[in-house]
Design a protein around this motif. Structure first.
Motif, mmCIF file in Angstrom:
data_model
loop_
_atom_site.group_PDB
_atom_site.id
_atom_site.type_symbol
_atom_site.label_atom_id
_atom_site.label_comp_id
_atom_site.label_asym_id
_atom_site.label_seq_id
_atom_site.Cartn_x
_atom_site.Cartn_y
_atom_site.Cartn_z
ATOM 1 N N GLY A 29 49.757 33.916 39.907
ATOM 2 C CA GLY A 29 48.542 33.748 39.090
ATOM 3 C C GLY A 29 48.030 35.088 38.593
ATOM 4 O O GLY A 29 47.660 35.228 37.420
ATOM 5 N N ALA A 30 48.079 36.095 39.444
ATOM 6 C CA ALA A 30 47.604 37.433 39.053
ATOM 7 C C ALA A 30 48.489 38.011 37.957
ATOM 8 O O ALA A 30 48.005 38.622 37.000
ATOM 9 N N ILE A 31 49.788 37.783 38.051
ATOM 10 C CA ILE A 31 50.704 38.308 37.021
ATOM 11 C C ILE A 31 50.550 37.531 35.722
ATOM 12 O O ILE A 31 50.572 38.086 34.627
ATOM 13 N N THR A 32 50.309 36.216 35.838
ATOM 14 C CA THR A 32 50.067 35.407 34.636
ATOM 15 C C THR A 32 48.847 35.933 33.876
ATOM 16 O O THR A 32 48.883 36.136 32.665
ATOM 17 N N GLY A 33 47.789 36.229 34.608
ATOM 18 C CA GLY A 33 46.576 36.775 33.973
ATOM 19 C C GLY A 33 46.833 38.146 33.371
ATOM 20 O O GLY A 33 46.369 38.455 32.274
ATOM 21 N N LEU A 56 47.764 41.899 28.734
ATOM 22 C CA LEU A 56 48.651 42.887 28.092
ATOM 23 C C LEU A 56 48.945 42.510 26.641
ATOM 24 O O LEU A 56 49.222 43.379 25.808
ATOM 25 N N LYS A 57 48.857 41.213 26.313
ATOM 26 C CA LYS A 57 49.207 40.744 24.969
ATOM 27 C C LYS A 57 48.295 41.347 23.898
ATOM 28 O O LYS A 57 48.697 41.540 22.753
ATOM 29 N N GLY A 58 47.084 41.665 24.261
ATOM 30 C CA GLY A 58 46.120 42.147 23.266
ATOM 31 C C GLY A 58 46.564 43.423 22.554
ATOM 32 O O GLY A 58 47.143 44.323 23.177
ATOM 33 N N PRO A 59 46.308 43.532 21.224
ATOM 34 C CA PRO A 59 46.773 44.702 20.456
ATOM 35 C C PRO A 59 46.099 46.017 20.867
ATOM 36 O O PRO A 59 46.612 47.084 20.605
ATOM 37 N N LEU A 60 44.984 45.939 21.572
ATOM 38 C CA LEU A 60 44.382 47.206 22.034
ATOM 39 C C LEU A 60 45.095 47.716 23.284
ATOM 40 O O LEU A 60 44.844 48.824 23.751
ATOM 41 N N HIS A 61 45.987 46.887 23.824
ATOM 42 C CA HIS A 61 46.705 47.258 25.072
ATOM 43 C C HIS A 61 48.205 47.150 24.781
ATOM 44 O O HIS A 61 48.684 47.779 23.844
ATOM 45 N N GLY A 62 48.935 46.338 25.494
ATOM 46 C CA GLY A 62 50.396 46.316 25.324
ATOM 47 C C GLY A 62 50.847 45.833 23.964
ATOM 48 O O GLY A 62 51.895 46.248 23.470
ATOM 49 N N ASN A 88 44.819 50.318 34.115
ATOM 50 C CA ASN A 88 44.730 49.789 32.750
ATOM 51 C C ASN A 88 44.210 48.355 32.816
ATOM 52 O O ASN A 88 44.181 47.747 33.881
ATOM 53 N N VAL A 89 43.812 47.817 31.698
ATOM 54 C CA VAL A 89 43.087 46.534 31.712
ATOM 55 C C VAL A 89 43.918 45.377 32.283
ATOM 56 O O VAL A 89 43.380 44.516 32.992
ATOM 57 N N SER A 90 45.231 45.364 32.071
ATOM 58 C CA SER A 90 46.019 44.238 32.624
ATOM 59 C C SER A 90 46.176 44.383 34.136
ATOM 60 O O SER A 90 46.132 43.390 34.877
ATOM 61 N N THR A 91 46.294 45.607 34.606
ATOM 62 C CA THR A 91 46.373 45.824 36.058
ATOM 63 C C THR A 91 45.043 45.479 36.723
ATOM 64 O O THR A 91 44.993 44.833 37.772
ATOM 65 N N PHE A 92 43.950 45.870 36.085
ATOM 66 C CA PHE A 92 42.622 45.545 36.630
ATOM 67 C C PHE A 92 42.434 44.029 36.654
ATOM 68 O O PHE A 92 41.884 43.471 37.606
ATOM 69 N N THR A 93 42.966 43.353 35.639
ATOM 70 C CA THR A 93 42.918 41.881 35.600
ATOM 71 C C THR A 93 43.650 41.310 36.818
ATOM 72 O O THR A 93 43.148 40.436 37.516
ATOM 73 N N ALA A 94 44.850 41.865 37.082
ATOM 74 C CA ALA A 94 45.636 41.388 38.234
ATOM 75 C C ALA A 94 44.883 41.630 39.540
ATOM 76 O O ALA A 94 44.860 40.778 40.439
ATOM 77 N N ARG A 95 44.246 42.795 39.638
ATOM 78 C CA ARG A 95 43.479 43.120 40.844
ATOM 79 C C ARG A 95 42.314 42.144 41.020
ATOM 80 O O ARG A 95 42.045 41.661 42.122
ATOM 81 N N THR A 96 41.627 41.851 39.907
ATOM 82 C CA THR A 96 40.450 40.972 39.985
ATOM 83 C C THR A 96 40.864 39.564 40.430
ATOM 84 O O THR A 96 40.252 38.966 41.316
ATOM 85 N N ILE A 97 41.933 39.064 39.845
ATOM 86 C CA ILE A 97 42.412 37.720 40.222
ATOM 87 C C ILE A 97 42.797 37.718 41.711
ATOM 88 O O ILE A 97 42.453 36.817 42.464
ATOM 89 N N THR A 98 43.489 38.775 42.129
ATOM 90 C CA THR A 98 43.928 38.865 43.537
ATOM 91 C C THR A 98 42.739 38.923 44.485
ATOM 92 O O THR A 98 42.779 38.391 45.599
#
Ligand code: SDX
Length: 338
Positions: free
Chosen positions: A171-175, A180-186, A153-163
């Motif tokens: 930092g990866a979890i912060t991103g 996840l905050k976005g209404p199209l996601h969490g 999902n997009v927040s996990t992919f974000t964490a992967r990209t930062i890592t």
């Protein structure tokens, strides 16, 4: 669904972080470690008390994870053991931070975590100073099991990209929290409840959603990039939402749920996703709407951490190319020529 039938959330948290379900002694050790890390530092508790009352709890929890990075002795250490230690600390402390802001915002004193209570029981105790009926706690536990991990999902992919740049776990979890905050996601679980409150009562649901669809509006809690014939988590969460509604005599939300679900299927052949039953369930539990996505965070810390550790274990920088569709190549003109 099987994990929900046979496990508590702590067992699933162990599974996501370690790859297998725990035996009794592994679970006992895991629970002991998680409970020993629940406390927040005085510094962070003071920081939470100073945070603006109108801040969004997702911004608060994202900031708290960054504050944890400032004081964690392992922050710079990306080794597997250090990452697991950090993941456990963030996992254990996030509910404490969420509850601390929930009470601070209401002008109430912060309640310290208890080592005697389960992950979910402790969260309710810190939020409301009491543990609700075990059926309510079980429904909450179920929502955490269903939220824990969900591939790319997009927040996990974000964490992967930062890592992938070899940045750190905090930092990866912060991103990931920001994503996840976005209404199209969490953020959809909060948006679902705002929608239900706007509709007001079940009798108005059909007209409301017909109107929304006629105006080409996106209806929160429905649809999924991957699940085209229904989110496999929904039947379980719907069952527990209906159980909570019956227990608390708040069936108006279940009636509204069924009307909205029926129209979306008939009109657009679009199914609910897990956020659709989660939002009203948390509402019936007395939790403020803007705290629903932070609850999603509390559980998904496990999934994100597992992905971050996996990325570190065999990393390649994630750097996509893009199809350039901008202006043609041209010469740089000097300023006095432009
Ligand atoms: C989560 O990825 C994950 O696994 C995420 C998650 C996890 O556990 O991590 O499962 C958690 O984020 C669940 C999703 C929560 N989001 C919402 O509930 C927001 C509402 N949903 C939509 O925004 C939408 O369904 C998406 C973004 C989730 C997925 O949409 P897609 O796959 O990108 O498809 P699309 O937006 O291009 O829509 C295709 C068509 C469009 O119609 P047309 O323009 O072709 O006529 O379907 C329509 C859309 O308008 N559509 C909807 C709709 N979802 C799709 N129409 C109205 N309401 C909707 N909810």
């Amino acid at each position: 669904q099987e994990l929900c039938d046979k496990c508590d959330f702590e067992e699933v948290a162990y599974l996501v972080l370690n790859g297998e379900l725990p035996n009794k002694s592994q679970l006992k050790k895991f629970i002991k470690q998680e409970r020993s890390e629940r406390k927040l530092s005085k510094q962070i508790l003071n920081d939470i008390k100073k945070m603006p009352r109108n801040a969004h709890p997702m911004d608060v929890i994202r900031t708290c994870v960054s504050l944890m990075a400032l004081e964690d002795k392992d922050t710079k250490d990306n080794s597997p053991k250090a990452n697991m230690r950090k993941a456990m600390r963030i996992f254990a402390k996030t509910p404490t931070a969420v509850a601390a802001y929930f009470r601070t915002r209401k002008g109430k004193s912060i309640i310290a975590p208890s080592k005697k209570l389960s992950f979910s029981e402790n969260f309710f105790k810190m939020m409301f100073n009491k543990v609700p009926d075990k059926e309510i706690v079980r429904a909450f536990d179920i929502s955490l099991i269903l939220y824990a991990e969900h591939s790319f999902n997009v927040s996990t992919f974000t964490a992967r990209t930062i890592t992938s740049s070899l940045s750190d776990l905090h930092g990866a979890i912060t991103g990931a929290i920001a994503s996840l905050k976005g209404p199209l996601h969490g953020g959809a679980n909060e948006a679902v409840m705002h929608m239900m409150k706007e509709i007001g009562k079940p009798e108005k649901a059909k007209a409301w959603i017909e109107n929304a669809l006629n105006k080409k509006k996106v209806v929160m809690g429905f649809g999924h990039r991957v699940y085209r014939t229904g989110d496999s988590r929904v039947p379980t969460m719907k069952h527990y939402m209906f159980k909570v509604a019956k227990l608390l005599k708040k069936e108006k939300y279940t009636r509204m749920y069924e009307i909205l679900e029926k129209v979306m299927l008939q009109r657009k052949n679009i199914h609910p996703n897990v956020d659709f039953p989660c939002g009203p369930t948390y509402y019936m539990m007395g939790i403020d709407i803007d705290f629903y996505t932070p609850i999603f965070v509390m559980s998904r810390i496990t999934g994100w951490s597992a992905h971050i550790m996996e990325q570190h274990a065999s990393n390649k920088l994630i750097r996509p190319l893009s199809k350039y569709r901008g202006a043609e190549v041209r010469e740089v003109m000097l300023l006095n020529q432009r």
